[in-house]
Design a protein around this motif. Structure first.
Motif, PDB file in Angstrom:
ATOM      1  N   PRO A 177       0.800  -1.203  -0.093  1.00 32.38           N
ATOM      2  CA  PRO A 177      -0.051  -0.010   0.072  1.00 32.38           C
ATOM      3  C   PRO A 177       0.934   1.229   0.104  1.00 32.38           C
ATOM      4  O   PRO A 177       1.949   1.349   0.466  1.00 32.38           O
ATOM      5  CB  PRO A 177      -0.864  -0.212   1.164  1.00 32.38           C
ATOM      6  CG  PRO A 177       0.111  -1.064   2.071  1.00 32.38           C
ATOM      7  CD  PRO A 177       0.810  -1.835   1.123  1.00 32.38           C
ATOM      8  N   LEU A 178       0.412   2.370  -0.637  1.00 28.87           N
ATOM      9  CA  LEU A 178       1.182   3.509  -0.787  1.00 28.87           C
ATOM     10  C   LEU A 178       1.217   4.234   0.438  1.00 28.87           C
ATOM     11  O   LEU A 178       2.322   5.171   0.494  1.00 28.87           O
ATOM     12  CB  LEU A 178       0.541   4.335  -1.904  1.00 28.87           C
ATOM     13  CG  LEU A 178       0.033   3.761  -3.083  1.00 28.87           C
ATOM     14  CD1 LEU A 178      -0.414   5.055  -4.080  1.00 28.87           C
ATOM     15  CD2 LEU A 178       1.529   3.230  -3.741  1.00 28.87           C
ATOM     16  N   HIS A 179       0.424   3.833   1.672  1.00 28.62           N
ATOM     17  CA  HIS A 179       0.785   4.848   2.741  1.00 28.62           C
ATOM     18  C   HIS A 179       1.658   4.212   3.812  1.00 28.62           C
ATOM     19  O   HIS A 179       2.111   5.081   4.676  1.00 28.62           O
ATOM     20  CB  HIS A 179      -0.624   4.979   3.385  1.00 28.62           C
ATOM     21  CG  HIS A 179      -0.983   3.817   4.038  1.00 28.62           C
ATOM     22  ND1 HIS A 179      -1.415   2.707   3.416  1.00 28.62           N
ATOM     23  CD2 HIS A 179      -1.201   3.570   5.501  1.00 28.62           C
ATOM     24  CE1 HIS A 179      -1.704   1.552   4.379  1.00 28.62           C
ATOM     25  NE2 HIS A 179      -1.766   2.199   5.524  1.00 28.62           N
ATOM     26  N   LEU A 180       2.369   3.290   3.234  1.00 31.97           N
ATOM     27  CA  LEU A 180       3.499   2.409   4.322  1.00 31.97           C
ATOM     28  C   LEU A 180       4.659   2.443   3.233  1.00 31.97           C
ATOM     29  O   LEU A 180       4.822   2.895   2.139  1.00 31.97           O
ATOM     30  CB  LEU A 180       2.852   0.968   4.426  1.00 31.97           C
ATOM     31  CG  LEU A 180       1.776   0.951   5.402  1.00 31.97           C
ATOM     32  CD1 LEU A 180       1.490  -0.459   5.660  1.00 31.97           C
ATOM     33  CD2 LEU A 180       2.039   1.677   6.643  1.00 31.97           C
ATOM     34  N   SER A 181       5.814   2.255   4.089  1.00 34.93           N
ATOM     35  CA  SER A 181       6.975   2.713   3.493  1.00 34.93           C
ATOM     36  C   SER A 181       7.338   1.480   2.483  1.00 34.93           C
ATOM     37  O   SER A 181       6.780   0.071   2.362  1.00 34.93           O
ATOM     38  CB  SER A 181       8.186   2.421   4.535  1.00 34.93           C
ATOM     39  OG  SER A 181       8.184   1.316   5.119  1.00 34.93           O
ATOM     40  N   ALA A 182       8.248   1.675   1.533  1.00 35.12           N
ATOM     41  CA  ALA A 182       8.790   0.739   0.719  1.00 35.12           C
ATOM     42  C   ALA A 182      10.459   0.380   1.246  1.00 35.12           C
ATOM     43  O   ALA A 182      10.593   0.666   2.286  1.00 35.12           O
ATOM     44  CB  ALA A 182       8.924   1.134  -0.796  1.00 35.12           C
ATOM     45  N   ARG A 183      11.103  -0.545   0.449  1.00 35.72           N
ATOM     46  CA  ARG A 183      12.387  -0.888   0.847  1.00 35.72           C
ATOM     47  C   ARG A 183      13.658  -0.817  -0.333  1.00 35.72           C
ATOM     48  O   ARG A 183      14.353  -1.553  -0.547  1.00 35.72           O
ATOM     49  CB  ARG A 183      12.383  -2.182   1.094  1.00 35.72           C
ATOM     50  CG  ARG A 183      11.297  -2.738   2.347  1.00 35.72           C
ATOM     51  CD  ARG A 183      11.477  -4.104   2.899  1.00 35.72           C
ATOM     52  NE  ARG A 183      11.480  -5.180   2.215  1.00 35.72           N
ATOM     53  CZ  ARG A 183      11.592  -6.270   2.578  1.00 35.72           C
ATOM     54  NH1 ARG A 183      12.013  -6.291   3.980  1.00 35.72           N
ATOM     55  NH2 ARG A 183      11.381  -7.247   1.786  1.00 35.72           N
ATOM     56  N   ALA A 184      13.250   0.065  -1.258  1.00 34.70           N
ATOM     57  CA  ALA A 184      14.269   0.240  -2.225  1.00 34.70           C
ATOM     58  C   ALA A 184      15.254   1.493  -2.225  1.00 34.70           C
ATOM     59  O   ALA A 184      16.201   1.633  -2.909  1.00 34.70           O
ATOM     60  CB  ALA A 184      13.427   0.597  -3.704  1.00 34.70           C
ATOM     61  N   LEU A 185      15.337   1.854  -0.871  1.00 34.55           N
ATOM     62  CA  LEU A 185      16.471   2.897  -0.674  1.00 34.55           C
ATOM     63  C   LEU A 185      17.364   2.733   0.474  1.00 34.55           C
ATOM     64  O   LEU A 185      16.816   1.810   1.413  1.00 34.55           O
ATOM     65  CB  LEU A 185      15.681   4.548  -0.490  1.00 34.55           C
ATOM     66  CG  LEU A 185      14.990   5.203  -1.423  1.00 34.55           C
ATOM     67  CD1 LEU A 185      14.088   6.242  -0.784  1.00 34.55           C
ATOM     68  CD2 LEU A 185      15.724   5.382  -2.602  1.00 34.55           C
TER      69      LEU A 185
END
Length: 400
Positions: A177-185
């Motif tokens: 979901p867009l409101h939680l963080s991703a892991r690509a950085l």
């Protein structure tokens, strides 16, 4: 020589183990993938030396892992809180558009392909900071089913963004979901860049930084990309690149300003994020990326002409003095149509349904286009059938 476990990860994330292969086999697979026209592309695990992936056009991912490598945990998700501000963080797509912290934002994009288990990160560290988008490139070809194979790779190396996009097929994939963080950085020291801002929506685009994916790409014809833009705009992400256009790759890059990253909302390239060293997405065309559809001007309403009004005009205007008018606006519409048909001299298109107009309309009734009427049926007094035929050719609506 090193031996490798070989496996195939399928688009549904199931894995088929194929046994052990030699270094020579892996070298051959890499050599094939290096050929520009080959329907595959190679990538290495960023944190596990020797682990090799071959992304395939058919959506499968070939995975080679050294047999003497440390045991490998395929996925190690971030802590995933089940509520944010009292709202559940379920991955149910029906929650698209639900309010978060009292402000609406799209969580799941309609029509996006679901990749992985739907949970990749957690709540944002600095939700009071402006919302942003980070643009990446996968450094693999686009088209085919590379979206699935690149998605499998990102899951296996635990580097998922929220979104992945194919500019060739216009397909959108979503990991979380867009409101939680991703892991690509990567983190910037102790600062978790993945969790910066109200939202930090990360988009991996199938393509290579060396050849910007926006070249020859028309966002007006890409509804998938337009859905992505609508989703990030729903979170208040402004249509700006605060750090400027991402730098060309290869090249010296740009300074990765911490103050701009932390204080400004908008769109950033991976090349702009502090604590990171990647040069993607290359010199993409920011105007195309931030496409704004031009509003379609409303079509002018078709004028209406009443056959009853025309009949009344013919009965009153013919016996009256020259120039007498009864329903001049509607009569003039019909007269202009008769002029266009070559049946009435332009000088008589004056809004008066006089004898010249009656003769012209009778000629229309006798014509094939007007209905091929004969005798008393072609008397020059409009009927609904002949008027509808004239209206269809000249942009007005005939009514009773």
């Amino acid at each position: 020589m090193t031996a490798f476990h070989a496996a195939v990860v399928h688009p549904d994330q199931s894995v088929t183990y194929c046994g052990e292969v030699s270094q020579a086999h892996v070298d051959e697979a890499l050599a094939i993938a290096a050929v520009e026209t080959a329907p595959c592309s190679a990538a290495r695990h960023p944190r596990r030396p020797g682990s090799v992936f071959v992304l395939r056009e058919d959506g499968d991912l070939d995975w080679y892992e050294p047999v003497d490598a440390e045991p490998f945990v395929i996925r190690d998700p971030d802590q995933k809180p089940r509520t944010v501000g009292g709202h559940p963080t379920t991955d149910d797509p029906s929650m698209a558009g639900e309010r978060v912290r009292g402000r609406a934002g799209t969580r799941w994009i309609s029509g996006a392909i679901r990749l992985g288990d739907g949970v990749i990160g957690g709540a944002m560290d600095t939700p009071g900071n402006p919302p942003r988008v980070v643009h990446h490139t996968t450094e693999c070809p686009a088209g085919g089913r590379y979206l699935e194979s690149a998605g499998s790779y990102l899951i296996r190396v635990a580097s998922e963004p929220q979104l992945i996009y194919c500019p060739v097929t216009d397909r959108v994939g979503q990991f979380g979901p867009l409101h939680l963080s991703a892991r690509a950085l990567r983190n910037d020291g102790a600062r978790r860049t993945n969790r910066e801002g109200r939202v930090c929506v990360q988009i991996e685009v199938l393509g290579r930084a060396r050849t910007p994916w926006t070249t020859g790409w028309d966002p007006a014809k890409k509804p998938g990309w337009q859905r992505i833009l609508a989703a990030v705009r729903s979170w208040g992400v402004p249509d700006v690149f605060p750090a400027g256009r991402p730098a060309a790759y290869p090249g010296p890059g740009k300074s990765r300003s911490r103050s701009v990253w932390r204080s400004e909302g908008g769109h950033f390239g991976h090349v702009d994020v502090p604590g990171n060293d990647h040069g993607d997405p290359g010199a993409i065309d920011t105007a195309k990326v931030l496409y704004q559809a031009r509003p379609t001007p409303p079509k002018p309403a078709r004028p209406k002409v009443s056959v009853a009004h025309l009949v009344a005009a013919a009965k009153k205007d013919v016996p009256a003095r020259d120039g007498h008018t009864t329903y001049p606006a509607e009569v003039r519409i019909v007269e202009n149509a008769l002029v266009a048909e070559g049946l009435l001299p332009r000088g008589y298109a004056d809004g008066s349904f006089g004898s010249k107009t009656v003769s012209a309309y009778a000629a229309w009734q006798r014509s094939k286009a007007g209905g091929a009427y004969t005798g008393d049926a072609a008397d020059g007094i409009p009927g609904i059938a002949s008027l509808k035929r004239l209206a269809a050719r000249h942009g007005f609506t005939a009514t009773a």
